[in-house]
Design a protein around this motif. Sequence first.
Motif, PDB file in Angstrom:
ATOM      1  N   LYS A 275      17.380  -7.192  -0.051  1.00  0.00           N
ATOM      2  CA  LYS A 275      16.188  -7.962   0.297  1.00  0.00           C
ATOM      3  C   LYS A 275      14.960  -7.063   0.343  1.00  0.00           C
ATOM      4  N   ARG A 276      15.093  -5.861   0.891  1.00  0.00           N
ATOM      5  CA  ARG A 276      13.965  -4.928   0.967  1.00  0.00           C
ATOM      6  C   ARG A 276      13.507  -4.517  -0.421  1.00  0.00           C
TER       7      ARG A 276
ATOM      8  N   LYS B  23      13.932  -6.175  -3.212  1.00  0.00           N
ATOM      9  CA  LYS B  23      13.349  -7.353  -3.864  1.00  0.00           C
ATOM     10  C   LYS B  23      11.905  -7.546  -3.414  1.00  0.00           C
ATOM     11  N   THR B  24      11.659  -7.336  -2.122  1.00  0.00           N
ATOM     12  CA  THR B  24      10.295  -7.459  -1.593  1.00  0.00           C
ATOM     13  C   THR B  24       9.371  -6.403  -2.190  1.00  0.00           C
TER      14      THR B  24
ATOM     15  N   GLU C 181       8.515  -7.482  -5.728  1.00  0.00           N
ATOM     16  CA  GLU C 181       7.596  -8.620  -5.754  1.00  0.00           C
ATOM     17  C   GLU C 181       6.155  -8.192  -5.484  1.00  0.00           C
ATOM     18  N   TYR C 182       5.965  -7.181  -4.649  1.00  0.00           N
ATOM     19  CA  TYR C 182       4.613  -6.724  -4.310  1.00  0.00           C
ATOM     20  C   TYR C 182       4.171  -5.521  -5.152  1.00  0.00           C
TER      21      TYR C 182
ATOM     22  N   ILE D  10       6.433  -1.443   2.966  1.00  0.00           N
ATOM     23  CA  ILE D  10       6.931  -2.711   2.444  1.00  0.00           C
ATOM     24  C   ILE D  10       6.579  -3.819   3.443  1.00  0.00           C
TER      25      ILE D  10
ATOM     26  N   MET E   3       7.678  -6.066   5.092  1.00  0.00           N
ATOM     27  CA  MET E   3       8.920  -6.641   5.606  1.00  0.00           C
ATOM     28  C   MET E   3       9.186  -5.949   6.943  1.00  0.00           C
TER      29      MET E   3
ATOM     30  N   TRP F 112      14.360  -6.555  10.466  1.00  0.00           N
ATOM     31  CA  TRP F 112      15.414  -6.989   9.543  1.00  0.00           C
ATOM     32  C   TRP F 112      16.640  -6.071   9.639  1.00  0.00           C
TER      33      TRP F 112
ATOM     34  N   ASN G 184      12.330   3.076  -2.817  1.00  0.00           N
ATOM     35  CA  ASN G 184      12.072   1.823  -3.531  1.00  0.00           C
ATOM     36  C   ASN G 184      12.613   1.827  -4.959  1.00  0.00           C
TER      37      ASN G 184
END
Length: 579
Positions: free
Chosen positions: A439-440, A442-443, A446-447, A457, A459, A463, A538
């Motif tokens: 999930k991290r 993917k975030t 996306e950004y 990030i 996020m 989490w 990342n």
Amino acid sequence: MKESNVVDVDIETTTTGLDIPLLNNFVDGAVDYKNRQAIRSISGFWRSAIFIISVEVAERFAYFGVSSNLITYLTGPLGQSTATAAENVNVWLGTASLLPLVGGFIADGFLGRFRTIIMASLLYILALGMLALTTLIPSKCETLGGATSCSPHFQVIMFFMSLYLVAFAQGCHKPCVLAFGADQFDASDPHECTAKSSFFNWWYFGMCIGPMVGIFVLSYIQEYLSWGLGFGIPCAVMGLALVIFLLGTMTYRFPKKTEDKSAFVRIGQVFVEAARNWRTTQSTVSLEEQACETFTRQGSQQFRFLNKALLSPDGSNESGPVCSIDEVEEAKSVLRLIPIWASCLAYSTVSSQQTTLFTKQGATMDRSIGPNFEIPAATLQSFIGLSIVILIPIYDTILVPLMRSVTKKPFGITMLQRIGTGIFISIVLMVVSALVESKRLKTATEYGLIDDPGAVIPMKIWWLLPQYVLVGAADVFAIVGMQEFFYDQVPSELRSIGLALYLSVSGVGNFLSSFLISTVVKITARDGEDGWISDNMNQGHVDYFYYLLAGISAVAFVIYLYAANSYVYNQRRACDVAK
């Protein structure tokens, strides 16, 4: 009746209200600080355990105050890469967890637990003081092409010398304190024996209070105020811990010294004699039958090759064996621990991620609380202690009585069932950690932040909270279970070694983690591309590494189930009905 003659008094009772005969007020095999036979009503039990648990709270505060944020110091002021720092942390943690074997040997073979604790405490204070002083030495780092590198120099050398001195001091301190604390409970007394099992729960409860406070407070001081102060406070706390330990001296029970051969000699002699007689063709069946008839031991059929130690040097049993049946059974009890120990290694490999990769994950995420405050990434490790502090009382006061009513066993579930439950939770932990990391990543994609290693990030760091809570839940079962198991299932003279054996599980696990990280980096980082574990989190794939650990843990869990199912407990405790 003679008023002054204790031997003739067999009907008087103590004033404790427990209606125990006066003769039972003495603890067999234990003496007080003046080497007199220990008196049950004024020594040991919880009155002594409170002092010892308090010492462990302080020691764990100091140790985790150093270890929890160590990777940040290595990648920050010392300028090491993420992979190098993670390997250095794992090697240090592994060494720190193996050194209790040395500390246990020193205590059980030479100094005794009490003297070893005092020696280790003094060494601990010295090492932490040196560690704080090394942060005041100017560092010599150079920045070339945007990359910072630090060459080995006096500060680095002194820092690692001090760090490994801390490891040695805690290696002597930790197994002896835990064993000495459990020694305050008499296993031959049903009431104290049951309390001993609770002692391991509350001991771990205290162990987690220290790290929880230490991580939360010291990680903030280290990152935002001063590394010297962050390492100096643990030094002062260890000084206070030594004072607290000495205050309880008059209440402690000490194991009574015997004139018999030491356990090291007895067990070693069994293996030597068995090896010497390994070519003997005479059957030892009659000896095994004699052992079963005389001592009714369940474990006599295991490790039958050791039964050759029962033969005399001329190959018969008529002239008298060198080793007794008791000594052979004692050796077998130690050997039976090895499969359990080995099958727990994957669990400790999983646990070692909490101070390395978990922290690096958190460092890339949004750590803000309100408009002006940002928590250090290592702070979330305090939630491991918090979850344990919450779960231990629930386990001891609710789950144990509930399971006792179902299983009819004195402690609800056996020690090995408790360990197995923790190992299973660790598998779930790795799967959850992998999903959160996916999930991290993917975030970040996306950004458009995957190429910026310093980017935050969008996020929240919360989490990561479920995986830290699961670490705590797994520890409540696996770690406390291992503590009790490795203390209870070794000869009484080797209990420091037994607990050191449990601690070495964590040490070897950290070395395995370091080896896995190094291997994964070499295999996955090819042709100039970032591998699974990269300085730029990342662009890496730590989630794949977590899935790999989950698979390894699942295989180890199957092996553990087989080893636990075939294990034969040593029945020694008065409160054992159906262990």
